[in-house]
Design an enzyme around this catalytic site. Structure first.
Site, PDB file in Angstrom:
ATOM      1  N   GLU A 165      29.170  40.313  33.648  1.00  0.00           N
ATOM      2  CA  GLU A 165      29.743  39.137  33.848  1.00  0.00           C
ATOM      3  C   GLU A 165      30.332  38.484  32.769  1.00  0.00           C
ATOM      4  O   GLU A 165      29.644  38.383  31.646  1.00  0.00           O
ATOM      5  CB  GLU A 165      28.865  37.987  34.631  1.00  0.00           C
TER       6      GLU A 165
ATOM      7  N   HIS B 255      35.880  43.472  39.785  1.00  0.00           N
ATOM      8  CA  HIS B 255      35.047  43.384  40.870  1.00  0.00           C
ATOM      9  C   HIS B 255      35.989  43.466  42.023  1.00  0.00           C
ATOM     10  O   HIS B 255      35.449  43.805  43.403  1.00  0.00           O
ATOM     11  CB  HIS B 255      34.147  42.012  40.889  1.00  0.00           C
TER      12      HIS B 255
ATOM     13  N   ASP C 226      37.810  38.669  41.145  1.00  0.00           N
ATOM     14  CA  ASP C 226      37.603  38.492  39.625  1.00  0.00           C
ATOM     15  C   ASP C 226      37.846  40.014  39.277  1.00  0.00           C
ATOM     16  O   ASP C 226      37.755  40.845  39.861  1.00  0.00           O
ATOM     17  CB  ASP C 226      36.405  37.849  39.334  1.00  0.00           C
TER      18      ASP C 226
END
Length: 212
Positions: free
Chosen positions: A137, A179, A189
């Protein structure tokens, strides 16, 4: 992760990062205070950048024995749609039912490791991809490229290069994916402002430097 209702201003991010650096939970970034902070630890198996162990709640991942149990073949790039500290809080919330292996902070590239690589993090929304991937992330919002700073790209590329070297993952767009590319996902994203050409170049340049 799902979009937050309100996106804080860039100035607020930098203020939050400064406050976070002074907290006991994370390692301060200044030399003067480094001695009093918990050490940043490096996982075994390659030239990993320093990371801080900030464990996700056990309700947000599956304990496993990878790569013996499942091969690790892919790195999945995410954008948090949250601030760095709020992302860590979500991963520690047992009701969240999601977590990634790593979170990279925007302001300085500081990295938290939330799930061990041997375990299956629930980050991709697809069980098959979860079992075979590492999720990273990146703090920010997909519609605001100001969050994708030089330190974020550089430290994330170091991390991805080390992961690829450790598991012999090819450093290309078939194996380092967003993603949005996971089958069945409703996420978009890392978004149009993520610079894939730059990121892949950094990943491969880091690997070449270490090989030399």
């Amino acid at each position: 992760m799902e979009p937050a209702p309100h996106r804080p201003a860039r100035r607020r991010l930098l203020t939050g990062a400064a406050a976070l650096a002074a907290s006991a939970a994370l390692t301060p970034l200044t030399t003067a205070t480094a001695g009093a902070a918990p050490p940043r630890r490096t996982p075994p198996g390659g030239a990993y950048p320093p990371v801080e162990w900030v464990p996700a709640n056990k309700a947000n991942f599956t304990t496993a024995d990878r790569p013996a149990q499942y091969p690790i073949e892919t790195v999945v790039v995410h954008v948090t749609q949250e601030t760095y500290p709020d992302t860590l809080k979500l991963f520690q919330d047992p009701a969240h039912k999601a977590a990634a292996h790593y979170v990279v902070r925007s302001a300085d590239g500081y990295i938290a490791r939330c799930v061990r690589e041997r375990d299956v993090a629930w980050h991709a929304g697809n069980w098959d991809y979860n079992t075979r991937s590492i999720g990273i992330e990146h703090e920010g919002w997909i519609g605001d490229p100001a969050w994708f700073t030089d330190p974020l790209y550089e430290q994330s590329a170091l991390l991805t290069a080390a992961i690829c070297d450790r598991y012999r993952i090819p450093k290309d767009r078939e194996h380092i994916i967003g993603h949005v590319e996971v089958p069945g996902t409703d996420h978009t994203d890392p978004g149009e402002f993520w610079d894939w050409a730059r990121y892949l170049q950094l990943v491969n340049t880091v690997s070449w430097q270490h090989a030399g």
